[in-house]
Every structure is written in structure tokens, then in C-alpha cells.
Scaffold this active site. Structure first.
Site, PDB file in Angstrom:
ATOM      1  N   CYS A 119      18.167  48.587  43.883  1.00 14.67           N
ATOM      2  CA  CYS A 119      17.913  49.474  42.927  1.00 14.67           C
ATOM      3  C   CYS A 119      17.153  50.671  43.397  1.00 14.67           C
ATOM      4  O   CYS A 119      18.365  51.901  42.471  1.00 14.67           O
ATOM      5  CB  CYS A 119      16.781  49.450  41.209  1.00 14.67           C
ATOM      6  SG  CYS A 119      17.090  47.940  40.599  1.00 14.67           S
ATOM      7  N   HIS A 262      15.460  55.433  38.322  1.00 11.75           N
ATOM      8  CA  HIS A 262      15.748  54.382  37.408  1.00 11.75           C
ATOM      9  C   HIS A 262      15.518  53.791  36.509  1.00 11.75           C
ATOM     10  O   HIS A 262      14.668  53.394  35.708  1.00 11.75           O
ATOM     11  CB  HIS A 262      15.115  54.000  38.246  1.00 11.75           C
ATOM     12  CG  HIS A 262      15.607  52.004  38.376  1.00 11.75           C
ATOM     13  ND1 HIS A 262      17.185  51.332  38.108  1.00 11.75           N
ATOM     14  CD2 HIS A 262      15.079  51.162  38.339  1.00 11.75           C
ATOM     15  CE1 HIS A 262      17.417  50.271  38.112  1.00 11.75           C
ATOM     16  NE2 HIS A 262      15.868  49.715  38.105  1.00 11.75           N
ATOM     17  N   ASN A 292      19.066  47.415  32.747  1.00 10.01           N
ATOM     18  CA  ASN A 292      19.152  48.013  34.012  1.00 10.01           C
ATOM     19  C   ASN A 292      20.193  47.724  34.782  1.00 10.01           C
ATOM     20  O   ASN A 292      20.410  46.822  34.645  1.00 10.01           O
ATOM     21  CB  ASN A 292      17.941  48.065  34.495  1.00 10.01           C
ATOM     22  CG  ASN A 292      17.112  47.025  36.111  1.00 10.01           C
ATOM     23  OD1 ASN A 292      18.534  47.575  36.308  1.00 10.01           O
ATOM     24  ND2 ASN A 292      15.816  47.269  37.012  1.00 10.01           N
TER      25      ASN A 292
HETATM   26  O1  UT7 Z   1      14.690  47.724  39.006  1.00 12.65           O
HETATM   27  C1  UT7 Z   1      13.233  46.763  39.144  1.00 12.65           C
HETATM   28  C2  UT7 Z   1      13.702  45.670  37.870  1.00 12.65           C
HETATM   29  N1  UT7 Z   1      12.656  44.866  37.546  1.00 12.65           N
HETATM   30  C3  UT7 Z   1      11.973  45.921  36.155  1.00 12.65           C
HETATM   31  O2  UT7 Z   1      11.975  46.951  36.578  1.00 12.65           O
HETATM   32  C4  UT7 Z   1      10.472  45.341  36.034  1.00 12.65           C
HETATM   33  C5  UT7 Z   1       9.437  45.364  35.375  1.00 12.65           C
HETATM   34  N2  UT7 Z   1       8.733  44.442  34.555  1.00 12.65           N
HETATM   35  C6  UT7 Z   1       8.937  44.691  33.059  1.00 12.65           C
HETATM   36  O3  UT7 Z   1       9.880  45.163  32.839  1.00 12.65           O
HETATM   37  C7  UT7 Z   1       8.519  43.783  32.478  1.00 12.65           C
HETATM   38  O4  UT7 Z   1       6.808  42.474  33.417  1.00 12.65           O
HETATM   39  C8  UT7 Z   1       8.927  42.315  31.984  1.00 12.65           C
HETATM   40  C9  UT7 Z   1       9.360  43.501  30.928  1.00 12.65           C
HETATM   41  C10 UT7 Z   1       9.676  41.608  32.123  1.00 12.65           C
HETATM   42  C11 UT7 Z   1       8.422  41.832  30.895  1.00 12.65           C
HETATM   43  O5  UT7 Z   1       7.070  42.829  29.674  1.00 12.65           O
HETATM   44  P1  UT7 Z   1       5.168  41.816  29.877  1.00 12.65           P
HETATM   45  O6  UT7 Z   1       4.677  42.814  29.435  1.00 12.65           O
HETATM   46  O7  UT7 Z   1       5.136  42.277  31.639  1.00 12.65           O
HETATM   47  O8  UT7 Z   1       5.573  40.578  29.584  1.00 12.65           O
HETATM   48  P2  UT7 Z   1       4.936  39.036  29.931  1.00 12.65           P
HETATM   49  O9  UT7 Z   1       5.669  38.589  31.497  1.00 12.65           O
HETATM   50  O10 UT7 Z   1       3.230  39.195  30.876  1.00 12.65           O
HETATM   51  O11 UT7 Z   1       5.137  38.020  29.043  1.00 12.65           O
HETATM   52  C12 UT7 Z   1       4.504  37.799  27.746  1.00 12.65           C
HETATM   53  C13 UT7 Z   1       4.378  37.130  26.951  1.00 12.65           C
HETATM   54  C14 UT7 Z   1       4.781  35.798  27.256  1.00 12.65           C
HETATM   55  O12 UT7 Z   1       3.758  35.021  27.032  1.00 12.65           O
HETATM   56  P3  UT7 Z   1       3.085  33.984  26.643  1.00 12.65           P
HETATM   57  O13 UT7 Z   1       2.547  33.787  28.454  1.00 12.65           O
HETATM   58  O14 UT7 Z   1       1.767  35.398  26.221  1.00 12.65           O
HETATM   59  O15 UT7 Z   1       3.063  33.122  25.762  1.00 12.65           O
HETATM   60  C15 UT7 Z   1       6.234  35.623  27.953  1.00 12.65           C
HETATM   61  O16 UT7 Z   1       6.570  34.316  27.955  1.00 12.65           O
HETATM   62  O17 UT7 Z   1       6.407  37.254  26.299  1.00 12.65           O
HETATM   63  C16 UT7 Z   1       6.843  36.222  27.036  1.00 12.65           C
HETATM   64  N3  UT7 Z   1       8.221  36.293  27.078  1.00 12.65           N
HETATM   65  C17 UT7 Z   1       9.748  36.225  26.115  1.00 12.65           C
HETATM   66  N4  UT7 Z   1       9.086  36.040  24.855  1.00 12.65           N
HETATM   67  C18 UT7 Z   1      10.301  36.946  23.883  1.00 12.65           C
HETATM   68  C19 UT7 Z   1       8.841  37.229  28.632  1.00 12.65           C
HETATM   69  N5  UT7 Z   1       9.833  37.285  28.372  1.00 12.65           N
HETATM   70  C20 UT7 Z   1      10.473  37.013  26.978  1.00 12.65           C
HETATM   71  C21 UT7 Z   1      11.705  37.611  26.053  1.00 12.65           C
HETATM   72  N6  UT7 Z   1      11.374  37.297  25.131  1.00 12.65           N
HETATM   73  N7  UT7 Z   1      12.614  37.683  26.638  1.00 12.65           N
END
Ligand code: UT7
Length: 339
Positions: A119, A262, A292
Site C-alpha cells: 500500500c 492511503h 482499500n
Molecule cells: O493497507 C493496510 C491494510 N490493513 C488495514 O488498514 C487494517 C487496519 N485495521 C483495521 O482497519 C481494523 O483493525 C479492522 C477494520 C480490520 C477491524 O476493526 P477492529 O475494530 O480492530 O475489530 P476487531 O478485529 O477488534 O474485531 C472486533 C469484533 C470481533 O468480535 P469479538 O471477538 O469481539 O466477538 C470480530 O470477530 O468484530 C468482529 N468482526 C466482525 N464482525 C462483523 C471482525 N470483522 C467483522 C466483520 N463483521 N467483517
């Protein structure tokens, strides 16, 4: 290309272009495949939909269309290009996709090659291209940022598949006359020791070559991401590198016209702006529509803002790319546009 070093020149940013696939996949559609919903994706990322290349389009088509629209904006003929530099992690030929684009464009005087930095790729390519312009060995360059991550996403992994989309963006840069230089400064960084939190690794699959001798069959596993780690990395490193860059050029964040980051997550854009005390109204954002798109996000956003009349001649822009590698970087530049 031949090395004909001349006097030191500056850099001018004169044209932009972009292209997106026709196929739209909304959050609601994704929820038909994985356990997710529009509310979660919108709230946590700001993404509403993404574009995915379908059977009637190709990665090369997107790169070609983005290039053509940039060349039309600048009113440049393809034969005037000295370089076609494609930032991508998803070439449709591992030996390089840039030469095919060069040939399709009829840019017969240009050398063409790919550069990979995920990226951050577009920003790294912009800075690489600037070196050729500054040292006088090239006059006109086309820098592309394009990715087709849809081919490498695990569409059953809801933690990552909701984030990504496909697109291509193009930027035309020219060596400038006299003392003017629109690339005010840049900083590029890598930290491979933290690379495990976002990767698209080779698939280790050995086959028998002859007798007991083996060879490794080529191939890659789908994208694996520790979202929280990447998030923490971005909100820590991006403000730091931007602050560092602005400070070294004695530029107050308030005097920036635009922050061009980005496009990974709306919460990352907001956090970086807050850390730098930059008004959210100066933060360019289109990830609601595209998600993204990796190396394409910055030139795609730039092109949209230019064509919508948001970015105008003379605007001061701070840009930062970040992602797998880990890699990150920042550039400070003024938009010139076509003469
Ligand atoms: O170019 C660089 C590329 N990558 C990035 O920029 C990624 C940077 N990171 C992020 O943008 C965020 O970390 C994410 C959007 C990927 C995830 O958001 P988060 O607030 O960090 O969520 P999390 O991973 O802490 O997950 C929170 C909850 C979890 O459930 P529990 O364990 O609390 O019950 C996940 O299982 O959300 C759940 N979850 C979802 N629920 C519905 C994770 N993905 C999803 C989903 N839909 N797509």
C-alpha cells in the site's frame, strides 16, 4: 533509456487519471457470503462498497485506462514518456506488468518496470520517479499505482475481506524548469521485522522433480492480516512521519491545503488528522466507495479531487502511504496540473 546526466532539475505534477472496475460489491452483498453486516463495516471502517474486477475487464485494462486519462489531461503523447513505473503487488505477470502497459500505450521511448511496496507502493514509486527527473536523466514520467487484491483476498475471512477492492490510478510528473520544485520533501521507511501482521506469502508446496529431487511449485496463500496490529502501526507511525517531514521543512500543519492518506480505514484517517490537529474538512476520503485499493488509493483519490475541482493549482498536499512490509512513507508536494 540512456544515462545522460544533465543539470539538477525540480519536479512538477501535471496530470492524473484513474480507472475502476464496473462491478460493485456492497456491504449487504458481502453479508450474503460471510457473517457480517453493513452497520459493522460502515462503523468500523467507513467502507460502504468496493469495486471488484469481473470477467470482462482486466488489471491491464485498468492501468491502461488510468494512463490514457492522465495523458489526456496533460495533453501529452505517449511517445513523450521516458518512464512507465507501475507500483503493484498484484501484477498479472510476475516478470512485470509495466512493459505490457508501455506497449499498449505506444510509449515506445519509455523504459517500464514494476515496483512492489504494497500500500506504500505508489508513494515509493513517486519518489523513485522524482530521482530520475531531478538528476536530469528523464523529462516525463508516468507513475501508476494499481492493485487487484480481490484475487488474493480470502473471501471467507470476514476480518479482512470487507476491506479491499480493485482500482488503478496514474500520475504524470515532469522535470521543471529553473529553480521550481513541487516535491518539497519526502521520507520513506520500512520495518520487515513487523511484516508478519500483513502478508501475502508464497505457498510452500513441494513436488517431485526427478527421482528424490524436489522443486517448489509457485503460488501464494491468500492475504493474512492482524487488523489490530496494522491499525496500531498506522495510527502511531503515520502522524510521526508526517510531523517529522513537516517540521524538517518548517511547515505548519495548518498551512496544508489537503491531507492525502492511503485509504485504509476512516478511523485511521480521523486519528491521523486529530494527531496533527488538521481539520477533518482537509482530509480527502473516498474509501466509502472503493475500500482499500492498496497501491491505487492515493492516485485514485488525487485524481478524483483534481477532477472535482477540490485540488487546484498551487495546493499544498501532505500525503502518506502505509501498509505491508511493513512500509510507510510521506511526501509533501504542490499540485501544478496541466499547463
Ligand atoms: O493497507 C493496510 C491494510 N490493513 C488495514 O488498514 C487494517 C487496519 N485495521 C483495521 O482497519 C481494523 O483493525 C479492522 C477494520 C480490520 C477491524 O476493526 P477492529 O475494530 O480492530 O475489530 P476487531 O478485529 O477488534 O474485531 C472486533 C469484533 C470481533 O468480535 P469479538 O471477538 O469481539 O466477538 C470480530 O470477530 O468484530 C468482529 N468482526 C466482525 N464482525 C462483523 C471482525 N470483522 C467483522 C466483520 N463483521 N467483517
Amino acid at each position: 533509456m540512456t544515462a545522460k546526466q544533465k543539470s539538477i532539475s525540480g519536479v512538477s505534477f501535471v496530470g492524473s487519471g484513474s480507472a475502476i472496475p464496473a462491478q460493485i460489491i456492497t456491504n449487504d452483498q458481502l453479508a450474503l457470503r460471510v457473517d457480517t453486516n453493513d452497520d459493522w463495516i460502515s462503523t468500523r471502517t467507513g467502507i460502504k462498497q468496493r469495486r471488484v474486477l469481473g470477467p470482462d475487464e482486466s488489471f491491464s485494462d485498468l492501468c491502461f485506462q488510468a494512463s490514457i486519462s492522465a495523458l489526456e489531461m496533460a495533453k501529452w503523447g505517449p511517445e513523450s514518456l521516458d518512464l512507465v513505473l507501475l507500483a503493484t503487488s498484484t501484477p498479472n505477470d510476475l516478470f512485470g506488468s509495466a512493459p505490457k502497459i508501455q506497449a499498449k500505450l505506444g510509449a515506445k521511448n519509455a523504459v517500464a518496470f514494476d515496483l512492489t511496496a504494497a500500500c506504500s507502493g505508489f508513494l515509493f514509486a513517486l519518489v523513485t520517479a522524482a530521482q530520475f527527473l531531478r538528476n536530469g536523466s528523464m523529462k516525463r514520467v508516468l507513475v501508476l499505482g494499481a492493485d487487484q487484491l480481490s484475487s488474493w483476498v480470502d473471501w471467507d475471512d470476514r476480518k479482512s475481506c470487507v476491506l479491499f477492492g480493485d482500482a488503478a490510478g496514474a500520475l504524470l510528473m515532469e522535470s521543471s524548469e529553473g529553480n521550481s520544485d513541487d516535491l518539497l520533501g519526502f521520507k520513506l521507511r520500512s520495518d520487515g521485522s513487523r511484516g508478519d501482521c500483513l502478508n501475502l506469502f508464497e505457498k510452500r508446496h513441494f513436488q517431485t522433480l526427478v527421482n528424490t529431487n524436489m522443486y517448489q511449485q509457485g503460488g501464494f496463500s491468500p492475504i493474512q492480516m492482524n487488523g489490530q496490529e496494522v491499525y496500531k502501526f498506522a495510527v502511531r507511525e503515520v502522524p510521526l512521519i508526517l510531523q517529522d517531514l513537516l517540521k524538517s521543512h518548517q511547515i505548519d500543519p495548518e498551512s496544508l491545503d489537503w491531507l492525502l492518506l492511503h485509504q485504509a480505514n476512516k478511523r485511521i484517517l480521523d486519528a491521523v488528522a486529530d494527531r496533527l490537529r488538521i481539520s477533518h474538512s482537509k482530509v480527502l476520503s473516498n474509501l466509502a466507495n472503493y475500500g482499500n485499493t492498496s497501491a491505487a488509493t492515493i492516485p485514485l483519490m488525487l485524481d478524483e479531487a483534481v477532477r472535482h475541482g477540490k485540488i487546484v493549482q498551487g495546493d499544498l498536499i501532505a500525503s502518506s502511504g502505509f501498509g505491508a512490509g511493513l512500509s510507510w512513507g510521506a511526501a509533501l508536494f504542490r499540485w501544478h496540473g496541466p499547463s
